[in-house]
Design a protein around this motif. Structure first.
Motif, PDB file in Angstrom:
ATOM      1  N   SER A 160       0.810  -1.215   0.000  1.00 37.70           N
ATOM      2  CA  SER A 160       0.000   0.000   0.000  1.00 37.70           C
ATOM      3  C   SER A 160       0.847   1.270   0.000  1.00 37.70           C
ATOM      4  O   SER A 160       2.080   1.237   0.063  1.00 37.70           O
ATOM      5  CB  SER A 160      -0.909   0.009   1.233  1.00 37.70           C
ATOM      6  N   ARG A 161       0.165   2.399  -0.046  1.00 37.27           N
ATOM      7  CA  ARG A 161       0.793   3.693   0.177  1.00 37.27           C
ATOM      8  C   ARG A 161       1.326   3.761   1.607  1.00 37.27           C
ATOM      9  O   ARG A 161       0.850   3.064   2.504  1.00 37.27           O
ATOM     10  CB  ARG A 161      -0.212   4.827  -0.016  1.00 37.27           C
ATOM     11  N   TYR A 167       2.778   1.175   6.424  1.00 33.30           N
ATOM     12  CA  TYR A 167       2.163   0.718   5.180  1.00 33.30           C
ATOM     13  C   TYR A 167       1.699  -0.713   5.358  1.00 33.30           C
ATOM     14  O   TYR A 167       2.088  -1.409   6.298  1.00 33.30           O
ATOM     15  CB  TYR A 167       3.131   0.849   3.999  1.00 33.30           C
ATOM     16  N   ASN A 257       0.436   3.231  -6.015  1.00 33.56           N
ATOM     17  CA  ASN A 257       0.414   3.542  -4.582  1.00 33.56           C
ATOM     18  C   ASN A 257       1.551   4.467  -4.151  1.00 33.56           C
ATOM     19  O   ASN A 257       1.834   4.604  -2.956  1.00 33.56           O
ATOM     20  CB  ASN A 257       0.490   2.245  -3.768  1.00 33.56           C
TER      21      ASN A 257
END
Length: 343
Positions: A160-161, A167, A257
């Motif tokens: 993910s970001r 994260y 992301n």
């Protein structure tokens, strides 16, 4: 029989003697191929009496650790054994210590392993050097071999970001929240790497220079094996190694992301910006460093997603047939040069 002898299946007495299996070879030699199935169990039992690593029967007391265990393998060498015990990422079923002193074997360091094993309630059994040598196919074990659960390389599907300095990593079975070891997360993708020694070297460098994880293809490339653990001096026991089934899909997701993809190249043209490792700008985003196959390099579907390409210039003229560094050395050099803004 002549065909089997030509194939080397009935010879090699020296090899059988070293492995303690000479009686087994002679036993097989007396019989025809038609008897093989009927005689296998009897022969195996004879062999196993002299080699606990091949035992299929659980023994009493401390020797119970030598019984066959599902999804188990060996970790050998002082550094790898110590890391495996201290990290606690794997179940350790038992420790085998060389019984006699030979060469430069360090008894003090072996005593440290024995003490650590006692702290973690790990059974310890002494075995001869010959048995330990046989168990690891002649590799350098430094007097210690652990029976451990297999390394669990999860299949990663998304990263993910980064939000609030953390994260999420999504695998086929779970989602976990991680905090980066440095200003931003740094992962290493070994894309098509084949050599286990290169892999072990890369893992050690990645851990040393603050990477969070390693990714390898699910098929057709290196895996986190006992050899890799030994070559990495135990670093493999300290870092997560993930597998990926569709690297193009994963890399496309991480780009969306907010991650950057940095590819190690030989300096040839590509889709990303070209930088010498000597002039690598500071990075300001989570990063995946891609190290390609030893021969063919990084495949086009990955290179097309690159945010930046990094090459290592030679310092002198080279023969025409040598144009790059060993993959393990190149990875270490680039990892040492990667700096993030704010560090």
């Amino acid at each position: 029989m002549p065909g089997m002898r030509r194939a080397g299946l009935l010879g090699g007495a020296a090899h059988w003697r070293r492995a303690g299996l000479l009686e087994g070879a002679a036993y097989w030699r007396k019989h025809t191929a038609a008897d093989s199935v009927r005689l296998y169990s009897s022969w195996r039992d004879k062999v196993n009496k002299g080699n606990p690593w091949l035992s299929n029967k659980k023994k009493k007391g401390k020797d119970s650790v030598v019984a066959d265990l599902p999804k188990s393998e060996l970790v050998y060498g002082l550094a790898s054994a110590k890391a495996a015990i201290c990290q606690g990422r794997r179940t350790i079923h038992g420790a085998y210590i060389q019984s006699e002193t030979a060469g430069d074997l360090s008894r003090d360091r072996l005593k440290e392993i024995v003490a650590l094993a006692a702290e973690h309630d790990i059974p310890v059994v002494e075995r001869s050097k010959d048995i330990l040598d046989t168990s690891v196919n002649g590799a350098s074990h430094q007097g210690v071999v652990l029976k451990v659960s297999a390394y669990d390389a999860q299949r990663v599907t998304n990263i993910s970001r980064v939000e609030a300095d953390s994260y999420q990593v999504t695998t086929a079975t779970e989602q976990t929240i991680r905090q980066p070891r440095r200003r931003f997360p740094l992962w290493v993708y070994c894309c098509g790497l084949q050599d286990t020694h290169n892999f072990g070297s890369i893992i050690r460098s990645a851990l040393f220079f603050g990477a969070d994880a390693i990714v390898v293809p699910a098929y057709g490339a290196v895996k986190p094996t006992s050899t890799v653990s030994k070559v990495s001096s135990g670093a493999m026991e300290c870092i997560d190694v993930y597998r990926v089934s569709d690297h193009e899909k994963l890399l496309d997701r991480v780009l969306n992301n907010g991650w950057s993809i940095v590819c190690a190249t030989t300096g040839r043209a590509g889709s990303g910006q070209q930088h010498s490792v000597d002039a690598l700008p500071r990075l300001n985003a989570p990063t995946i460093l891609v190290i390609g196959n030893e021969g063919s390099g990084i495949p086009d579907d990955v290179a097309s997603l690159s945010s930046m390409n990094v090459h290592i210039p030679a310092r002198a003229e080279l023969p025409s047939y040598i144009d790059s560094l060993n993959a393990g050395v190149a990875a270490g050099t680039i990892l040492s040069a990667i700096k993030f803004e704010g560090e």
